[in-house]
Enzyme design. Structure first.
Site, PDB file in Angstrom:
ATOM      1  N   THR A  87       0.814  -1.215   0.000  1.00  0.00           N
ATOM      2  CA  THR A  87       0.000   0.000   0.000  1.00  0.00           C
ATOM      3  C   THR A  87       0.843   1.259   0.000  1.00  0.00           C
ATOM      4  O   THR A  87       0.490   2.264  -0.623  1.00  0.00           O
ATOM      5  CB  THR A  87      -0.938  -0.004   1.223  1.00  0.00           C
ATOM      6  OG1 THR A  87      -1.859  -1.095   1.113  1.00  0.00           O
ATOM      7  CG2 THR A  87      -1.730   1.288   1.318  1.00  0.00           C
ATOM      8  N   THR A 134       1.237  -4.317   4.296  1.00  0.00           N
ATOM      9  CA  THR A 134       0.945  -4.677   5.687  1.00  0.00           C
ATOM     10  C   THR A 134       0.155  -5.972   5.822  1.00  0.00           C
ATOM     11  O   THR A 134       0.085  -6.529   6.923  1.00  0.00           O
ATOM     12  CB  THR A 134       0.162  -3.548   6.385  1.00  0.00           C
ATOM     13  OG1 THR A 134      -1.081  -3.338   5.693  1.00  0.00           O
ATOM     14  CG2 THR A 134       0.968  -2.252   6.396  1.00  0.00           C
ATOM     15  N   ASP A 135      -0.441  -6.478   4.736  1.00  0.00           N
ATOM     16  CA  ASP A 135      -1.248  -7.695   4.842  1.00  0.00           C
ATOM     17  C   ASP A 135      -0.461  -8.863   5.417  1.00  0.00           C
ATOM     18  O   ASP A 135      -1.021  -9.720   6.106  1.00  0.00           O
ATOM     19  CB  ASP A 135      -1.806  -8.096   3.470  1.00  0.00           C
ATOM     20  CG  ASP A 135      -2.998  -7.257   3.046  1.00  0.00           C
ATOM     21  OD1 ASP A 135      -3.564  -6.556   3.920  1.00  0.00           O
ATOM     22  OD2 ASP A 135      -3.367  -7.298   1.860  1.00  0.00           O
TER      23      ASP A 135
END
Length: 372
Positions: free
Chosen positions: A14, A90-91
């Site tokens: 992201t 960040t997943d």
């Protein structure tokens, strides 16, 4: 100029995403060079060299991508960098950071960061997170602490941090014991610590064994676990109820898996706390699973337990060695555990002392370099 050098590599995520044309959503597009090029204060923090390793979403990262970043970071600190920063989506940070931490064998800090908001979003958090990560990476107080996760001005241990919310700047937390520290007026401050067991050897092969991760649930009949046992999965992690409980039918499926020499690890699906060993004694309780040969994850959550089991199977570990490693890494501490740092350089005790220590980041210049 004080000669402090920090390297920053980007895997995407992201933090690198922007919108283009008529699309309604964002996609990875920015390079590491783009990310560090306009961060206020970065030039006063360290001499930064940037490299783009990949530009993909965190959900699509593979272990191979993580090990590429690992090799890059280790080479960089061996060449004199004070620390390394990996930027990614960040997943999967809570998993990739732990994978890195299991193998990181350098005193220099390896810091993982990302962003919850895309680069073009109002109030994008990427620049602040990268600046904080660089400040942590160049702080002497961060040495010999392994892999650290830095987001929202908090410093987390890779073995404890979890993504606890789907969105929001406070998505990352260390639920059982809190963060290791944080940043206060650009000062890196630690007030908490953990003891790290010796790093695992870095795998030499390119193949990774498959390990199934199965969450138990109401009315679970164990059929999915039986399918995993019959498949080519080399091991199984069960995300169990409470302190390590499963339905009676699942307990039977665990016995069938163990009978064919497949290691079965059970963790707590609650998101906080540890598995127990002897508080309950019904069919499917933690003590029953232990008698059946299942392995408790201790304080490790199921995602990190899967990472650890995969690494151990990749190293052709025996069942006894797997059980031993989960005892070492799933427990809070072990008085008999040797401190691996005594063999790698000057010893810095990182047991919690109740004291807060901080270091102010120093000024040098920024230099970026992306591969052609």
């Amino acid at each position: 100029m004080n000669g402090v050098q920090v390297v920053v590599a980007s895997l995407g995520g992201t933090i690198t995403m922007t919108g283009s044309g008529g699309t309604t959503g964002v996609r990875p597009s920015l390079t590491a060079d783009d990310l560090i090029g306009s961060i206020p204060g970065l030039a006063r923090t360290a001499e930064v060299t940037a490299r783009t390793i990949a530009t993909i979403p965190g959900a699509s990262l593979s272990a191979a991508d993580i090990f590429r970043a690992f090799a890059w970071a280790r080479d960089a600190v061996d060449d004199g960098a004070s620390g390394a920063v990996i930027v990614q989506g960040t997943d999967t940070i809570e998993e990739s950071a732990y994978l890195l931490d299991l193998h990181w064998d350098r005193a220099a800090p390896l810091v993982v960061t990302g962003a919850m908001r895309a680069a073009q979003a109002t109030g994008a958090d990427g620049p602040a997170n990268i600046l904080a990560a660089v400040q942590v990476a160049c702080s002497p107080e961060s040495r010999e602490r392994g892999v650290l996760v830095v987001l929202n001005d908090e410093i987390h241990a890779a073995s404890r941090v979890r993504k606890m919310r789907s969105s929001g700047l406070n998505a990352f937390r260390s639920p059982s014991f809190g963060p290791l520290g944080g940043l206060v007026e650009s000062a890196v401050v630690y007030g908490n610590s953990i003891r790290r067991p010796a790093p695992l050897p870095v795998p030499t092969g390119s193949s990774r064994p498959c390990v199934a991760l199965i969450e138990t649930h109401l009315d679970d009949d164990g059929a999915l676990l039986d399918l995993a046992t019959a498949s080519d999965h080399r091991g199984i992690v069960i995300d169990a109820f409470g302190v390590g409980h499963v339905p009676a039918k699942v307990a039977g499926a665990i016995s069938r898996a163990v009978a064919v020499s497949k290691p079965v690890v059970f963790a707590s699906r609650t998101g906080s706390g540890a598995t127990f060993s002897s508080a309950y004694d019904f069919v499917g309780s933690e003590s029953d699973l232990l008698r059946r040969g299942a392995i408790p994850a201790g304080w490790l959550d199921a995602r990190k337990a899967r990472i650890l089991l995969t690494c151990l199977l990749a190293a052709s570990s025996t069942m006894d060695n797997i059980k031993s490693e989960f005892r070492r890494r799933g427990q809070l501490s072990s008085p008999a555990l040797p401190d691996w740092r005594n063999t790698t350089g000057k010893h810095h005790d990182t047991e919690s002392t109740g004291c807060w220590s901080g270091t102010q980041s120093n000024d040098t210049r920024v230099r970026s370099q992306d591969p052609s």
